[in-house]
Design a protein around this motif. Structure first.
Motif, PDB file in Angstrom:
ATOM      1  N   CYS A  40      -3.047  -6.480   5.860  1.00  0.00           N
ATOM      2  CA  CYS A  40      -3.197  -7.125   5.022  1.00  0.00           C
ATOM      3  C   CYS A  40      -1.539  -7.782   4.432  1.00  0.00           C
ATOM      4  N   CYS A  47      -0.327  -6.300  -2.867  1.00  0.00           N
ATOM      5  CA  CYS A  47      -0.838  -5.719  -3.655  1.00  0.00           C
ATOM      6  C   CYS A  47      -0.374  -3.970  -3.813  1.00  0.00           C
ATOM      7  N   CYS A  58      -1.568  -0.645  -3.621  1.00  0.00           N
ATOM      8  CA  CYS A  58      -2.346  -0.551  -2.169  1.00  0.00           C
ATOM      9  C   CYS A  58      -1.043   0.544  -2.091  1.00  0.00           C
ATOM     10  N   TYR A 118      -2.081  -0.781   3.001  1.00  0.00           N
ATOM     11  CA  TYR A 118      -2.080  -2.036   4.032  1.00  0.00           C
ATOM     12  C   TYR A 118      -0.740  -1.800   5.077  1.00  0.00           C
TER      13      TYR A 118
HETATM   14  S1  SF4 Z   1      -5.605  -3.449  -2.186  1.00  0.00           S
HETATM   15 FE1  SF4 Z   1      -4.351  -3.587  -0.285  1.00  0.00          FE
HETATM   16  S2  SF4 Z   1      -5.988  -4.452   1.473  1.00  0.00           S
HETATM   17 FE2  SF4 Z   1      -6.473  -4.585  -0.335  1.00  0.00          FE
HETATM   18  S3  SF4 Z   1      -5.976  -7.134  -0.423  1.00  0.00           S
HETATM   19 FE3  SF4 Z   1      -4.405  -5.698  -1.649  1.00  0.00          FE
HETATM   20  S4  SF4 Z   1      -2.300  -5.162  -0.251  1.00  0.00           S
HETATM   21 FE4  SF4 Z   1      -4.635  -5.661   0.708  1.00  0.00          FE
END
Ligand code: SF4
Length: 367
Positions: free
Chosen positions: A81, A85, A88, A91
């Motif tokens: 990804c 974020c 998170c 990713y």
């Molecule tokens: S929450 Fe994690 S997997 Fe989802 S868009 Fe954000 S960084 Fe990417």
């Protein structure tokens, strides 16, 4: 009468009581509460009062002691990804060790296991993977529909992923929705919303989409005849005003489109994330569920999150929820600290102890 600073204790109590009566009158009379009412309730109402008002609204949609559940699996088809974020823990950036993409065979194995465990709903959730073209998704979803037919339903993507894919393929949201429909997709959920304020987005997920874009995409899905849902995640650093703004936008969208089948709120898990933090209490979560049920007078189904609250999520039934998932996997929340139990009987027993009669709700029946 509204809350005003009163000089003596008696005056404070009188004002609190009269304001609660005013809001209770609205809720019992089927009148919508305002943002100001919601804020007042959050700050001043006790748990028992929130439960009572939430039950009044709940009773408009479902019999008092009834509730429904589904057995489902979140299929995390890729963890690559580029959105980054800061909340998170799931990713990997492109090229980073540990990144993966599931093959169709690996997805089928997960779906077969779901069916063996008595479930019939899969929800696909991955990352914004720049190496996956829209064809990967359309071929995967078409293959699932061909293999399982109506035996199993799937939430194809979250809106956030849908937007990324549409942009990446240089398609309008309407055109992308048609591509997915042609591949057998019926549902794209409201995931990736977290807290729907522009400021929250800037603070935590600036490479994701704006709130305005999010609703534009969701409207395109509804217009294309796809089914969708509303979601929310609490427990970051959002203010109460931001939570209410999120509910306000959700209620407005539902007023305008009628497209939201349900509202699901869960809690942020802070372990191994960039921003870290401390989990909010279950009691705060339950109060928020009640407030959501009272506020979202136009959303038929309010769901409580076993994934992040385990069996204590079932107390959400007392706070206005009427539906829940029994998940068997979700790597995104598990990586950030969620724990999953496959002892479904024990979880359902908890609902029964509270006096509820849970019945299985097959999403394939409404597909
Ligand atoms: S929450 Fe994690 S997997 Fe989802 S868009 Fe954000 S960084 Fe990417």
């Amino acid at each position: 009468m509204r809350w005003t600073a009163a000089k003596d204790y008696t005056g404070v109590v009188t004002t609190l009581v009269s304001t609660l009566e005013e809001i209770r009158g609205k809720v019992q009379g089927g009148e919508r509460i305002s943002n100001e009412d919601a804020l007042w309730l959050w700050k001043n109402a006790g748990d028992a009062e929130l439960r009572e008002l939430a039950q009044v609204v709940r009773a408009r949609f479902v019999a008092p002691m009834a509730c429904t559940y589904m057995i489902m699996r979140i299929v995390n088809y890729t963890n690559v990804c580029v959105a980054q974020c800061d909340y998170c823990a799931f990713y990997k950036l492109p090229g980073q060790d540990g990144g993966y993409v599931l093959s169709q065979e690996q997805v089928f194995a997960k779906l077969d296991e779901l069916l063996e465990l008595g479930g019939d709903l899969a929800a696909f959730n991955g990352g914004f993977n720049p190496h996956l073209p829209i064809d990967y998704y359309c071929e995967l979803f078409a293959a699932i529909r061909a293999r399982y037919g109506d035996k199993l339903e799937f939430y194809a993507l979250t809106i956030a992923e849908f937007m990324y894919l549409a942009d990446h393929a240089k398609l309008t949201y309407a055109a992308a929705a048609e591509r997915f429909k042609a591949a057998g997709v019926r549902w794209i959920t409201g995931g990736g919303s977290e807290i729907l304020t522009e400021d929250f987005r800037k603070r935590h997920s600036k490479f994701k989409y704006t709130v305005a874009q999010y609703f534009k995409a969701q409207r395109a899905l509804v217009d294309a005849g796809l089914k969708t849902t509303a979601t929310m995640v609490i427990g970051f650093d959002e203010t109460i005003a931001e939570r209410i703004e999120h509910l306000d936008r959700t209620r407005q969208f539902q007023d305008e489109t009628g497209g939201l089948a349900s509202f699901l709120c869960w809690t942020y898990k802070p372990y191994f994330t960039q921003i870290g933090g401390i989990e909010i209490s279950t009691s705060e979560y339950l109060r928020h569920l009640a407030l959501s049920r009272i506020y979202l007078d136009n959303v038929p189904r309010i769901r409580t999150s076993v994934l992040t609250q385990n069996e204590r999520a079932l107390e959400g039934l007392l706070y206005g929820a009427d539906d829940f998932d029994l998940p068997i996997e979700d790597e995104v929340t598990q990586k950030a600290g969620a724990t999953i139990s496959l002892n479904f009987d024990r979880i359902l027993a908890f609902a029964k102890e509270l006096g509820y009669t849970p019945s299985y709700r097959s999403v394939t029946a409404s597909a």
